[in-house]
Design an enzyme around this catalytic site. Structure first.
Site, PDB file in Angstrom:
ATOM      1  N   ASN A 171       0.837  -1.194   0.000  1.00  0.00           N
ATOM      2  CA  ASN A 171       0.000   0.000   0.000  1.00  0.00           C
ATOM      3  C   ASN A 171       0.873   1.245   0.000  1.00  0.00           C
ATOM      4  OD1 ASN A 171      -0.418   1.942   2.501  1.00  0.00           O
ATOM      5  ND2 ASN A 171       0.164  -0.064   3.348  1.00  0.00           N
TER       6      ASN A 171
ATOM      7  N   PHE B 298      -1.452   8.085   4.647  1.00  0.00           N
ATOM      8  CA  PHE B 298      -2.192   8.724   5.747  1.00  0.00           C
ATOM      9  C   PHE B 298      -3.457   9.426   5.246  1.00  0.00           C
ATOM     10  CE2 PHE B 298       1.792   9.530   8.645  1.00  0.00           C
ATOM     11  CZ  PHE B 298       1.902   8.173   8.872  1.00  0.00           C
TER      12      PHE B 298
ATOM     13  N   SER C 240       5.955   5.110   8.559  1.00  0.00           N
ATOM     14  CA  SER C 240       5.283   4.837   7.285  1.00  0.00           C
ATOM     15  C   SER C 240       6.211   5.234   6.134  1.00  0.00           C
ATOM     16  CB  SER C 240       3.982   5.623   7.174  1.00  0.00           C
ATOM     17  OG  SER C 240       3.467   5.544   5.851  1.00  0.00           O
TER      18      SER C 240
ATOM     19  N   ASN D 254       5.152   5.982   3.217  1.00  0.00           N
ATOM     20  CA  ASN D 254       4.297   6.589   2.202  1.00  0.00           C
ATOM     21  C   ASN D 254       4.068   8.089   2.378  1.00  0.00           C
ATOM     22  OD1 ASN D 254       3.929   4.042   0.984  1.00  0.00           O
ATOM     23  ND2 ASN D 254       2.428   3.527   2.559  1.00  0.00           N
ATOM     24  N   THR D 255       4.726   8.692   3.359  1.00  0.00           N
ATOM     25  CA  THR D 255       4.750  10.142   3.518  1.00  0.00           C
ATOM     26  C   THR D 255       6.189  10.590   3.349  1.00  0.00           C
ATOM     27  OG1 THR D 255       2.825  10.190   4.990  1.00  0.00           O
ATOM     28  CG2 THR D 255       4.339  12.063   5.107  1.00  0.00           C
TER      29      THR D 255
ATOM     30  N   LYS E 283       6.230   3.789  16.885  1.00  0.00           N
ATOM     31  CA  LYS E 283       6.200   2.718  15.877  1.00  0.00           C
ATOM     32  C   LYS E 283       7.345   2.900  14.902  1.00  0.00           C
ATOM     33  CE  LYS E 283       3.049   0.080  12.956  1.00  0.00           C
ATOM     34  NZ  LYS E 283       1.641  -0.120  12.586  1.00  0.00           N
TER      35      LYS E 283
ATOM     36  N   ASN F  19       6.460  -1.515  11.257  1.00  0.00           N
ATOM     37  CA  ASN F  19       5.619  -1.071  10.158  1.00  0.00           C
ATOM     38  C   ASN F  19       5.907  -1.918   8.914  1.00  0.00           C
ATOM     39  OD1 ASN F  19       3.892   0.695   8.598  1.00  0.00           O
ATOM     40  ND2 ASN F  19       4.410   2.351  10.010  1.00  0.00           N
TER      41      ASN F  19
END
Length: 358
Positions: free
Chosen positions: A118, A122, A190, A192-193, A232, A261
């Protein structure tokens, strides 16, 4: 709507359900859960909770199986997940302002490896909507005399916020979620940021956790309670990086760590359709990297520092391996998508049996 089916039918229905685009299937499922929680229709996915209490960070976890953040980003389905028998549920990641996330498509299944990729980024409705949903949840009033399920609230930064101002976003979220959380998770891992994982580096992590720890003292006085703080982290760390993070967690008196993660590594899925899509890989392929980081953290942090293990749990055997690596409790996400609600009780029962034998 995979999570809405009785567990006995899940294996039969999954091939049809996996015909949906992953994100569309996810949205349909959450809509269904939100509509049916606290109604008689919730019996379709409900199960008695396994009682296996463990005390961590001053909290009593009713059992050792939790839901990882990311599945219910807007905290819409807390009561539905409570009905599945989780001992604790973590919702979010929430950011101060609503944001759409990355362009679609941004979720991909790799069923040959029980995996997902994915790059959602966020996507969420923002802090105000998130808190409104949290306050609607009834799970603390429906335990039938038992200890209520615990709720973790996971916070992050907006994509548009420059990384040098990230602390502002985390503090804004902490202010909002603090009175409503059993524990708060600071998500710095994450993929993805843009640049978010740089917050795991020595100086950036030190500055962030220092600011968060200071604000926690103010909030504890204001609200008359001391909510534990967890951090995390990613699986894509070497032993030296893990050691630095462990020392920083202890220096700023964080209450626990969540490992891990999603991963950027692709060796375990090389050659499969979608394997080269950008984003975080979850599910079975992240299992060993997660366990390695957990073991390194346990060595660095000592025997008493709380560790929540997550990454690649698709069976009770996988959960046992997390505990053996050094985790105190575990979380699932991708395993729930591939195995269905039965995984919750199966895993909790196995961990209870193991503890009974010890």
């Amino acid at each position: 709507m995979p999570l809405l089916l009785p567990s006995s039918l899940y294996g039969l229905a999954r091939p049809f359900l996996f015909g949906f685009d992953p994100e569309h299937a996810h949205e349909i499922t959450l809509d269904g859960l939100a509509r049916t929680q606290n109604t008689p229709l919730a019996c379709a996915y409900s199960a008695p909770r396994v009682d296996d209490p463990v005390t961590l960070a001053g909290l009593t976890f009713p059992n050792r199986v939790g839901l990882a953040a990311g599945l219910d980003k807007n905290a819409r389905c807390i009561d539905a997940f409570a009905a599945m028998g989780f001992g604790f549920v973590e919702v979010g990641t929430v950011t101060p302002k609503a944001q759409p996330g990355n362009p679609k498509p941004r979720m991909f299944r790799l069923p040959q490896r029980d995996a997902l990729i994915n790059r959602l980024g966020f996507n969420n409705e923002g802090l105000d909507a998130f808190l409104a949903n949290v306050q609607k949840a009834r799970f603390r009033k429906s335990g039938g005399g038992k200890s209520p399920m615990l709720l973790g609230l996971n916070i992050g930064k907006n994509a548009a916020t420059p990384i040098e101002r990230a602390v502002d976003d985390y503090l804004a979220c902490l202010d909002g979620v603090y009175p409503h959380a059993d524990y708060v998770t600071i998500n710095i891992s994450s993929p993805n940021t843009a640049n978010l994982r740089t917050l795991q580096s020595d100086e950036a992590l030190d500055a962030l956790l220092g600011a968060v720890a200071e604000r926690r003292e103010t909030l504890a006085t204001r609200h008359g309670k001391r909510s534990p703080l967890f951090v995390k982290i990613a699986p894509d760390l070497d032993e030296a990086q893990v050691a630095v993070i462990a020392a920083t967690l202890q220096r700023h008196r964080m209450d626990g760590v969540i490992a891990t993660n999603t991963t950027l590594a692709r060796e375990a899925v090389a050659g499969l359709p979608h394997a080269e899509e950008a984003g975080g890989l979850s599910g079975a392929p992240v299992r060993e990297a997660s366990n390695r980081v957990i073991a390194q953290l346990r060595t660095a942090l000592g025997k008493d520092f709380p560790i929540i293990g997550v990454g690649g749990i698709l069976s009770a055997v996988d959960a046992r391996a997390k505990i053996a690596a050094g985790a105190d409790v575990v979380q699932i996400y991708t395993g729930l998508i591939y195995r269905g609600p039965a995984l919750v009780r199966e895993t909790a029962q196995a961990l209870l049996r193991d503890r009974s034998k010890a």
